[in-house]
Design a protein around this motif. Sequence first.
Motif, PDB file in Angstrom:
ATOM      1  N   LEU A 324      41.434  41.223  41.409  1.00 39.79           N
ATOM      2  CA  LEU A 324      41.276  40.598  42.674  1.00 39.79           C
ATOM      3  C   LEU A 324      40.457  38.703  42.097  1.00 39.79           C
ATOM      4  N   MET A 325      40.317  38.728  40.803  1.00 37.64           N
ATOM      5  CA  MET A 325      40.029  37.016  40.220  1.00 37.64           C
ATOM      6  C   MET A 325      41.477  36.356  40.102  1.00 37.64           C
ATOM      7  N   GLU A 326      42.073  36.961  39.317  1.00 41.39           N
ATOM      8  CA  GLU A 326      43.943  36.395  40.212  1.00 41.39           C
ATOM      9  C   GLU A 326      44.212  36.333  41.086  1.00 41.39           C
ATOM     10  N   GLU A 327      44.305  37.244  42.007  1.00 43.21           N
ATOM     11  CA  GLU A 327      44.978  37.282  43.360  1.00 43.21           C
ATOM     12  C   GLU A 327      43.708  36.122  44.243  1.00 43.21           C
ATOM     13  N   ILE A 328      42.902  35.882  44.102  1.00 43.00           N
ATOM     14  CA  ILE A 328      41.850  34.971  44.957  1.00 43.00           C
ATOM     15  C   ILE A 328      42.592  33.349  43.840  1.00 43.00           C
ATOM     16  N   ARG A 329      42.828  34.048  43.256  1.00 40.29           N
ATOM     17  CA  ARG A 329      43.157  32.433  42.862  1.00 40.29           C
ATOM     18  C   ARG A 329      44.352  31.629  43.064  1.00 40.29           C
ATOM     19  N   GLN A 330      45.434  32.281  43.461  1.00 41.81           N
ATOM     20  CA  GLN A 330      46.384  31.466  44.115  1.00 41.81           C
ATOM     21  C   GLN A 330      46.018  31.486  45.160  1.00 41.81           C
ATOM     22  N   ILE A 331      45.191  31.803  45.763  1.00 40.95           N
ATOM     23  CA  ILE A 331      45.130  31.896  47.428  1.00 40.95           C
ATOM     24  C   ILE A 331      44.676  30.708  47.501  1.00 40.95           C
ATOM     25  N   ALA A 332      43.137  30.453  46.820  1.00 45.63           N
ATOM     26  CA  ALA A 332      42.723  29.403  47.075  1.00 45.63           C
ATOM     27  C   ALA A 332      43.398  27.582  46.194  1.00 45.63           C
ATOM     28  N   ALA A 333      44.318  27.892  45.421  1.00 45.90           N
ATOM     29  CA  ALA A 333      44.812  26.627  45.263  1.00 45.90           C
ATOM     30  C   ALA A 333      45.881  26.356  46.464  1.00 45.90           C
ATOM     31  N   VAL A 334      46.136  27.396  47.599  1.00 48.38           N
ATOM     32  CA  VAL A 334      46.467  26.387  48.751  1.00 48.38           C
ATOM     33  C   VAL A 334      46.083  25.683  49.990  1.00 48.38           C
ATOM     34  N   LEU A 335      44.528  26.408  49.653  1.00 50.55           N
ATOM     35  CA  LEU A 335      43.182  25.414  49.824  1.00 50.55           C
ATOM     36  C   LEU A 335      42.983  24.538  49.567  1.00 50.55           C
ATOM     37  N   HIS A 336      43.203  23.916  47.763  1.00 51.34           N
ATOM     38  CA  HIS A 336      42.844  23.061  46.947  1.00 51.34           C
ATOM     39  C   HIS A 336      41.921  23.089  46.453  1.00 51.34           C
ATOM     40  N   ARG A 337      41.468  24.644  45.996  1.00 45.96           N
ATOM     41  CA  ARG A 337      40.268  24.868  45.882  1.00 45.96           C
ATOM     42  C   ARG A 337      40.660  25.766  44.896  1.00 45.96           C
ATOM     43  N   ASN A 338      39.692  26.084  43.758  1.00 44.90           N
ATOM     44  CA  ASN A 338      39.750  26.558  42.637  1.00 44.90           C
ATOM     45  C   ASN A 338      38.763  27.612  42.095  1.00 44.90           C
ATOM     46  N   VAL A 339      39.458  28.952  41.765  1.00 40.73           N
ATOM     47  CA  VAL A 339      38.573  29.959  40.872  1.00 40.73           C
ATOM     48  C   VAL A 339      38.166  28.992  39.433  1.00 40.73           C
ATOM     49  N   GLN A 340      37.594  29.721  39.015  1.00 39.06           N
ATOM     50  CA  GLN A 340      37.535  29.323  36.872  1.00 39.06           C
ATOM     51  C   GLN A 340      37.977  30.134  36.518  1.00 39.06           C
ATOM     52  N   ARG A 341      38.634  29.860  35.458  1.00 38.58           N
ATOM     53  CA  ARG A 341      39.123  30.324  34.211  1.00 38.58           C
ATOM     54  C   ARG A 341      37.213  30.981  34.023  1.00 38.58           C
ATOM     55  N   PRO A 342      37.915  32.871  32.602  1.00 37.59           N
ATOM     56  CA  PRO A 342      36.157  32.522  31.758  1.00 37.59           C
ATOM     57  C   PRO A 342      36.184  30.523  30.951  1.00 37.59           C
ATOM     58  N   GLN A 343      34.211  31.311  31.137  1.00 31.36           N
ATOM     59  CA  GLN A 343      34.316  30.180  30.158  1.00 31.36           C
ATOM     60  C   GLN A 343      34.477  30.211  28.180  1.00 31.36           C
ATOM     61  N   THR A 344      35.104  28.834  27.811  1.00 28.99           N
ATOM     62  CA  THR A 344      35.404  29.445  26.504  1.00 28.99           C
ATOM     63  C   THR A 344      34.368  28.970  25.229  1.00 28.99           C
ATOM     64  N   GLN A 345      33.310  28.003  25.821  1.00 31.78           N
ATOM     65  CA  GLN A 345      31.415  28.231  25.279  1.00 31.78           C
ATOM     66  C   GLN A 345      31.774  28.720  24.344  1.00 31.78           C
ATOM     67  N   PRO A 346      30.891  29.066  23.302  1.00 31.67           N
ATOM     68  CA  PRO A 346      29.984  30.559  23.044  1.00 31.67           C
ATOM     69  C   PRO A 346      28.666  30.159  24.143  1.00 31.67           C
ATOM     70  N   ALA A 347      28.500  31.398  25.115  1.00 34.30           N
ATOM     71  CA  ALA A 347      27.449  31.166  26.078  1.00 34.30           C
ATOM     72  C   ALA A 347      25.778  31.806  25.071  1.00 34.30           C
ATOM     73  N   VAL A 348      26.321  31.904  23.370  1.00 30.81           N
ATOM     74  CA  VAL A 348      24.438  31.236  23.126  1.00 30.81           C
ATOM     75  C   VAL A 348      24.518  30.485  23.134  1.00 30.81           C
ATOM     76  N   ALA A 349      25.248  28.956  22.829  1.00 31.26           N
ATOM     77  CA  ALA A 349      25.365  27.652  22.236  1.00 31.26           C
ATOM     78  C   ALA A 349      24.847  27.300  23.871  1.00 31.26           C
ATOM     79  N   ARG A 350      25.006  27.515  25.131  1.00 28.19           N
ATOM     80  CA  ARG A 350      24.349  26.960  26.391  1.00 28.19           C
ATOM     81  C   ARG A 350      23.110  26.575  26.963  1.00 28.19           C
TER      82      ARG A 350
END
Length: 353
Positions: A324-350
Motif C-alpha cells: 500500500l505504501m509503495e503504491e500510494i507513494r507513486q500516486i501522491a507524487a502525481v499530486l506533488h505530495r509525498n509519502v514518507q520513507r521509514p525513519q532512519t534515526q534510532p527511535a530510542v534516541a528521539r
Amino acid sequence: MLVVMKAHASQEQVRAVCERIESLGYRAHPIPGAQRTAIGVTGNKGAMEPGALDEMSGVQEVIQVSKPYKLVSRDAKEEDTVIRFAGSDGSFGDRDLGVVAGPCSIESREQAFAIAERVAKGGARFFRGGAYKPRTSPYAFQGLGEEGLKIMAEIRDRFGLKIITEALDDESLVLVADYADVIQIGARNMQNFSLLKKAGRLRKPIMLKRGMSATLEEFLMAAEYILSEGNYEVILCERGVRTFADHTRNTLDLSIVPAVQRLSHLPIIVDPSHGTGKRNKVLPLSRAAVAVGADGLMVEVHNDPDHALSDGMQSIFPDQFDELMEEIRQIAAVLHRNVQRPQTQPAVARAGR
Ligand code: PEP
Ligand code: MN
C-alpha cells in the motif's frame, strides 16, 4: 449571503458578479479585503439561490452569512492548517501525507509491538490502537483500558511513532490525553457535544471521525465545537457512512474530501478500513483516497487478523501495508505530495512526546 471572490479575481469578474446580483433584484455590496474581495448580498426577497453565482468565473465560494460554523471555515482562515508534532517529522495537512496504521485494538504487548515494528518499517509516523473500544455488543472485547495506553506509550518510545487512540467518554478522555499524541473521537461520538467541548479545552490534536450518518455540515459543526473552545488542532477523518449498499460495511464517501477542502482549512484523512469493512477493498480505496487529495490515511493492520479481537476482516497484513505504501507513494507524487520513507534515526534516541 456572501460571495467570496478568489484572491486574484479581476475587477471585471467582481463587476460581473455584482451585475448578476443586481439583475436578480438584490443589492450587491463589494467589500475589498487585503487578500480578496467579498460581496455581500442583501434584499428583502428571502434567501437567494446560490447556484446563480457559484459557477461564475472568479467566484471562490458563495456562503450564507448565517452559516453556523465559522472557525473551521476558510472564511476565518484561508490557508490550510498544518498539524505538527515535537520530536517527529510526521504531520497532517502538509505536503507529506499523515499515515496512521495499527490494529483496531491493542490486544497484548506482543501483538502491538509486532505490528508497530512493521508499520514503522513501512514508513508510517503514527500508530493507532484502541484501548477503549466502542463495541456494538456489550459482550465483545472492550479494550485493555489504561494497560493498552501504557503499551502504546512504550511503542512511542521504542519506535518513535506518535500515538493515536480513542477516548470514549469523560473518564477515558482524561487518561487518553495523558498518554496519546492525538485523541480520537469516534464516529459514534461525533455528536457527543459535551465530549467535544471537553476535547476543545485540551491542548492536544483531536482526530474527529465522521458520524455514520452525518452530513458535511454536521461534520464541520462537530469540529466547530472543538475549535470554539480554543483547540484549533483538529484532523477530520472520513470513515464511511451507512447506505443501502451491502457489499461493504459502510460506503466510503470520498467526495467529502474535496468538499471539506473547499469549505474548511482543516486537514482531512480517510479510513478505508472502517469505510469498507473488507480487507480486499482497503488497498484500492487507499489509492483512491490519495488520488482524491486526502491529507492522509488511517489503516488497520494486524499480524494475525484471523484471530484479531476486533475488526479482523478489514485488517490488512503487514506485507499488504508495505505494498500500500509503495503504491500510494507513486500516486501522491502525481499530486506533488509525498509519502514518507521509514525513519532512519534510532527511535530510542528521539526526543519528546
Ligand atoms: C476505530 O477507529 O477503531 C473505530 C471504532 O472507528 P469508527 O469510530 O470510525 O467506527
Ligand atoms: Mn476498528
